[in-house]
Motif scaffolding. Structure first.
Motif, mmCIF file in Angstrom:
data_model
loop_
_atom_site.group_PDB
_atom_site.id
_atom_site.type_symbol
_atom_site.label_atom_id
_atom_site.label_comp_id
_atom_site.label_asym_id
_atom_site.label_seq_id
_atom_site.Cartn_x
_atom_site.Cartn_y
_atom_site.Cartn_z
ATOM 1 N N VAL A 193 0.824 -1.208 0.000
ATOM 2 C CA VAL A 193 0.000 0.000 0.000
ATOM 3 C C VAL A 193 0.855 1.254 0.000
ATOM 4 O O VAL A 193 0.392 2.321 0.322
ATOM 5 N N SER A 194 2.122 1.118 -0.373
ATOM 6 C CA SER A 194 3.014 2.270 -0.277
ATOM 7 C C SER A 194 2.562 3.423 -1.148
ATOM 8 O O SER A 194 2.858 4.580 -0.847
ATOM 9 N N GLU A 195 1.841 3.147 -2.241
ATOM 10 C CA GLU A 195 1.388 4.214 -3.126
ATOM 11 C C GLU A 195 -0.135 4.327 -3.141
ATOM 12 O O GLU A 195 -0.695 5.000 -3.984
ATOM 13 N N ARG A 196 -0.786 3.677 -2.206
ATOM 14 C CA ARG A 196 -2.243 3.713 -2.138
ATOM 15 C C ARG A 196 -2.678 4.421 -0.864
ATOM 16 O O ARG A 196 -1.892 4.600 0.067
ATOM 17 N N ARG A 197 -3.918 4.847 -0.837
ATOM 18 C CA ARG A 197 -4.468 5.496 0.337
ATOM 19 C C ARG A 197 -5.768 4.793 0.722
ATOM 20 O O ARG A 197 -6.518 4.328 -0.130
ATOM 21 N N LEU A 198 -6.001 4.738 2.024
ATOM 22 C CA LEU A 198 -7.226 4.151 2.529
ATOM 23 C C LEU A 198 -8.091 5.268 3.099
ATOM 24 O O LEU A 198 -7.655 5.991 3.991
ATOM 25 N N PHE A 199 -9.295 5.396 2.571
ATOM 26 C CA PHE A 199 -10.216 6.434 3.006
ATOM 27 C C PHE A 199 -11.369 5.770 3.750
ATOM 28 O O PHE A 199 -12.120 4.978 3.167
ATOM 29 N N ALA A 200 -11.507 6.095 5.030
ATOM 30 C CA ALA A 200 -12.476 5.421 5.892
ATOM 31 C C ALA A 200 -13.732 6.250 6.070
ATOM 32 O O ALA A 200 -13.728 7.481 5.959
ATOM 33 N N SER A 201 -14.833 5.561 6.392
ATOM 34 C CA SER A 201 -16.105 6.207 6.684
ATOM 35 C C SER A 201 -16.075 6.787 8.101
ATOM 36 O O SER A 201 -15.140 6.523 8.871
ATOM 37 N N PRO A 202 -17.091 7.567 8.472
ATOM 38 C CA PRO A 202 -17.080 8.191 9.802
ATOM 39 C C PRO A 202 -16.896 7.213 10.957
ATOM 40 O O PRO A 202 -16.182 7.509 11.914
ATOM 41 N N ASN A 203 -17.533 6.034 10.901
ATOM 42 C CA ASN A 203 -17.347 5.090 12.005
ATOM 43 C C ASN A 203 -16.312 4.004 11.693
ATOM 44 O O ASN A 203 -16.100 3.100 12.498
ATOM 45 N N GLY A 204 -15.665 4.108 10.547
ATOM 46 C CA GLY A 204 -14.590 3.190 10.195
ATOM 47 C C GLY A 204 -15.025 1.858 9.637
ATOM 48 O O GLY A 204 -14.174 1.026 9.284
ATOM 49 N N SER A 205 -16.332 1.612 9.516
ATOM 50 C CA SER A 205 -16.781 0.303 9.058
ATOM 51 C C SER A 205 -16.555 0.086 7.570
ATOM 52 O O SER A 205 -16.307 -1.041 7.121
ATOM 53 N N VAL A 206 -16.651 1.152 6.773
ATOM 54 C CA VAL A 206 -16.443 1.063 5.327
ATOM 55 C C VAL A 206 -15.163 1.793 4.972
ATOM 56 O O VAL A 206 -14.868 2.859 5.533
ATOM 57 N N ALA A 207 -14.396 1.222 4.063
ATOM 58 C CA ALA A 207 -13.162 1.865 3.607
ATOM 59 C C ALA A 207 -13.038 1.715 2.099
ATOM 60 O O ALA A 207 -13.403 0.681 1.529
ATOM 61 N N ALA A 208 -12.536 2.776 1.459
ATOM 62 C CA ALA A 208 -12.214 2.748 0.024
ATOM 63 C C ALA A 208 -10.705 2.823 -0.103
ATOM 64 O O ALA A 208 -10.071 3.778 0.367
ATOM 65 N N ASN A 209 -10.119 1.811 -0.711
ATOM 66 C CA ASN A 209 -8.674 1.740 -0.925
ATOM 67 C C ASN A 209 -8.403 2.200 -2.357
ATOM 68 O O ASN A 209 -8.850 1.564 -3.314
ATOM 69 N N VAL A 210 -7.694 3.323 -2.506
ATOM 70 C CA VAL A 210 -7.554 3.984 -3.800
ATOM 71 C C VAL A 210 -6.078 4.197 -4.111
ATOM 72 O O VAL A 210 -5.288 4.570 -3.236
ATOM 73 N N GLY A 211 -5.705 3.991 -5.371
ATOM 74 C CA GLY A 211 -4.340 4.256 -5.805
ATOM 75 C C GLY A 211 -3.991 3.430 -7.019
ATOM 76 O O GLY A 211 -4.846 2.742 -7.594
ATOM 77 N N PRO A 212 -2.706 3.471 -7.447
ATOM 78 C CA PRO A 212 -2.302 2.682 -8.607
ATOM 79 C C PRO A 212 -2.285 1.192 -8.287
ATOM 80 O O PRO A 212 -1.918 0.789 -7.177
ATOM 81 N N ASP A 213 -2.682 0.388 -9.259
ATOM 82 C CA ASP A 213 -2.582 -1.064 -9.093
ATOM 83 C C ASP A 213 -1.199 -1.533 -9.511
ATOM 84 O O ASP A 213 -0.283 -0.710 -9.709
ATOM 85 N N ALA A 214 -1.027 -2.818 -9.671
ATOM 86 C CA ALA A 214 0.295 -3.363 -9.984
ATOM 87 C C ALA A 214 0.818 -2.889 -11.328
ATOM 88 O O ALA A 214 2.033 -2.888 -11.563
ATOM 89 N N THR A 215 -0.076 -2.457 -12.226
ATOM 90 C CA THR A 215 0.350 -1.969 -13.543
ATOM 91 C C THR A 215 0.521 -0.454 -13.557
ATOM 92 O O THR A 215 0.891 0.109 -14.586
ATOM 93 N N GLY A 216 0.219 0.203 -12.445
ATOM 94 C CA GLY A 216 0.308 1.659 -12.382
ATOM 95 C C GLY A 216 -0.987 2.367 -12.701
ATOM 96 O O GLY A 216 -1.045 3.601 -12.666
ATOM 97 N N ALA A 217 -2.048 1.615 -13.014
ATOM 98 C CA ALA A 217 -3.342 2.218 -13.354
ATOM 99 C C ALA A 217 -4.141 2.497 -12.086
ATOM 100 O O ALA A 217 -4.090 1.740 -11.114
ATOM 101 N N LEU A 218 -4.896 3.580 -12.094
ATOM 102 C CA LEU A 218 -5.716 3.959 -10.954
ATOM 103 C C LEU A 218 -6.783 2.890 -10.706
ATOM 104 O O LEU A 218 -7.421 2.394 -11.642
ATOM 105 N N SER A 219 -6.985 2.540 -9.431
ATOM 106 C CA SER A 219 -7.985 1.533 -9.091
ATOM 107 C C SER A 219 -8.565 1.824 -7.715
ATOM 108 O O SER A 219 -8.053 2.658 -6.964
ATOM 109 N N TRP A 220 -9.645 1.106 -7.390
ATOM 110 C CA TRP A 220 -10.268 1.240 -6.073
ATOM 111 C C TRP A 220 -10.793 -0.107 -5.606
ATOM 112 O O TRP A 220 -11.007 -1.029 -6.388
#
Length: 620
Positions: free
Chosen positions: A23-50
């Protein structure tokens, strides 16, 4: 000492990071209570993914993001910059299955930066709710540009089961159910996609806040993938747009159970509030409609229809296609319509009027028609048969609602594309079809819906937004496999702010369930999905309006018996007036009255394609 919420968020982040790998180049964005998270950033090929998780478990596997503009791929070889965040917390009143909608999320704005030249390509907006996540692309610019396609994907977890329907034009089709690992590769299907993830919960893949953009479909791929595709015949290879481009939201609703799933506010939360000119126009109510049982309206019969609408206590009568041919006594159709509207007003009934969308596509003609309807005393219009799903027609929906608001008119779109929450922005849109409703279960066209259909719709189309299903057909000829009690239950399950019923009103007035039918409201304060609900098999729903509860259970193809717990009731005694399938056949029903408390259980037995319906009244 750390707060409980901080610990929950930290645990969610750790679980999602472990599941994601590096996850060195990805970010984790959490919901207010932390139950849901969106993991966003480049995938193994460098393309944006979630990727979206609930309680650290995958609701959507890693999926591509990106948009192709003017021949340039944005999101293909990128890194992401530092995100800015803002908290959104609001409640607002809404006409639907519960009175108060809750919008509680964190929005993150993320720069998407090219690895090639270090320039910012676009911004990605990410909103994370405690029951879902959504992303959209923000591309500043001036002048014209061409939106070629999107790389956006949704990927269902392995072992999931999915439901979708393939009609990407007017959304009126039956549903397919598939294992996510066994999709029909290359097949175009409509959003939303319902996903059951064993041991985890339920997800809905869809879009929200569709405006100034083309309607989105998806194409099935391998390994549970659904990739964005433009549904429009006009825009399937792209479309022109001017100025800034802010796309609709690409959405994942995430819920542990069907009650939370059905009650999600995420789609409408992603749309802006109503402008002042649109407030106060919508007046939810019940309607009678002649077309399903009787075809085109006959002028000489209109007073009878209105008298019986009034006898039911319903607020609206819908004059459908065919009124423009009225010429009673050599009078014009408008003079005839004026008489009908005036007579209805004398009976306490207001009138909606049908119009072909092609006749009001041009703004000048549309406004002229709206002004004329307003002058006659008409309160709402039913535009029908829009001819495409592209940006031109998407903007027509917006323009129509804006113009209708100016004239104080409500709108019920038919033959339409799916709603995407914009009824929050334009509450004068009081209903929309975009559903294979009861007119697809009708003998004059030899149409019969599959037994599973009514048990899928609540957890697909109805989560997307309000739907004009035209329920409750008691005419023996039109049951075609359903029982009359199944039809009564439709009146609870398929409620809508414009609750338009589908049978002769005399059949309601003659029914042993007439008190139930008269009492059914158009909107509710609270909704509960009850056990033993199972998508495609059986649906049982309780809805509260004021002090009254209404229960509707619709059964699929197999006879079944089950218990309905009444623990949603308040203290004290309650009178239950219920209607059950009869052993004497589908046209018969058993009426029962009993007194219960919240500790009691109702034992229900449903015939195949049968149902159960009840009204629960507090005792004095």
């Amino acid at each position: 000492m750390k707060s409980k919420s901080c610990l929950v968020i930290a645990a969610a982040i750790a679980a999602a990071q472990c599941a994601q790998g590096s996850v060195s180049e990805r970010r984790l964005f959490a919901s207010p209570n932390g139950s849901v998270a969106a993991n966003v950033g480049p995938d193994a090929t460098g393309a944006l993914s979630w990727r979206v998780t609930l309680d650290g478990k995958s609701m959507m596997e890693e999926s591509r993001l990106g948009i192709n503009v003017g021949g340039t791929e944005l999101g293909g070889n990128v890194r992401i910059g530092k995100a800015k965040s803002r908290r959104i917390r609001e409640k607002y009143e809404f006409n639907g299955n519960h009175r108060t909608a809750v919008n509680n999320c964190i929005e993150y704005t993320v720069p998407v930066i090219s690895r090639t030249d270090g320039a910012e390509q676009m911004k990605l907006a990410v909103r994370v709710f405690d029951d879902g996540a959504a992303v959209r692309y923000i591309l500043p610019g001036a002048g014209a540009r061409r939106i070629d396609s999107e790389a956006t994907e949704w990927t269902a977890p392995k072992g999931s089961k999915v439901w979708y329907q393939p009609n990407t034009y007017c959304y009126e089709d039956e549903f397919d159910s598939k294992a996510a690992d066994n999709l029909d590769t290359g097949r175009a299907v409509a959003l939303p996609i319902t996903v059951k993830i064993p041991g985890v919960g339920y997800a809905l893949y869809t879009e929200a806040n569709l405006v100034n953009y083309t309607d989105l479909a998806v194409k099935c791929g391998s390994d549970g993938k659904f990739r964005a595709a433009f549904a429009s015949n006009e825009d399937k290879n792209g479309f022109e747009q001017s100025g800034d481009c802010v796309t609709p939201w690409r959405v994942v609703i995430a819920a542990r159970d069907l009650n939370a799933f059905f009650n999600s506010d995420v789609v409408k939360n992603l749309c802006p509030p109503a402008p002042r000119e649109a407030e106060g126009i919508a007046k939810p109510g019940r309607a009678v409609w002649h077309w399903l049982p009787d075809g085109s309206p006959k002028f000489a019969e209109q007073r009878t229809w209105i008298d019986r609408t009034s006898a039911l206590g319903y607020e609206y009568y819908l004059v459908d296609d065919g009124w423009s041919g009225w010429n009673e006594g050599g009078r014009s159709a408008l003079d005839c319509l004026r008489e009908v509207v005036g007579y209805a007003k004398s009976k306490g009934v207001s009138i909606f009027v049908w119009k072909h969308s092609a006749e009001i596509f041009d703004r000048g003609r549309r406004r002229e028609f709206f002004a004329l309807m307003k002058s006659l005393g008409v309160v709402g219009v039913k535009p029908d048969f829009p001819s495409d799903t592209g940006i031109k027609w998407v903007n027509w929906y917006e323009d129509t609602l804006r113009d209708a608001a100016e004239f104080g008119l409500m709108v019920n779109f038919h033959g339409a594309i799916k709603p995407t929450g914009r009824e929050r922005t334009w509450p004068n849109e009081i209903a929309r079809e975009a559903i294979r409703g009861h007119e697809w279960h009708i003998t004059r066209y030899n149409r019969v819906l599959p037994a599973c259909h009514d048990c899928i719709l609540p957890f697909n189309r109805l989560i997307q937004g309000h739907a004009d299903y035209t329920p409750i057909v008691l005419n023996e000829r039109e049951l075609v496999g359903y029982t009359r009690v199944h039809e009564l239950a439709q009146g609870v399950v398929f409620s809508a702010p414009f609750f338009c019923t589908g049978d002769y009103p005399q059949n309601y007035l003659d029914s042993p369930a007439v008190d139930f039918i008269k009492a059914l409201p158009a909107v509710y304060d609270e909704t509960r999905v009850l056990e033993p609900t199972e998508i495609g098999e059986v649906v049982a729903i309780a809805k509260r309006a004021g002090d009254l509860w209404f229960i509707g259970a619709e059964n699929g193809e197999k006879e079944r018996a089950f218990d309905l717990k009444l623990d949603f009731l308040g203290n004290g005694g309650w009178k239950v007036i219920s209607y059950s399938d009869s052993e004497r056949g589908p046209t018969e029903m058993t009426r029962d009255e009993r007194t219960v408390t919240s500790a009691d259980v109702l034992r229900v037995k449903c015939a195949a394609r049968g149902g159960f319906a009840a009204m629960v009244i507090p005792e004095d």
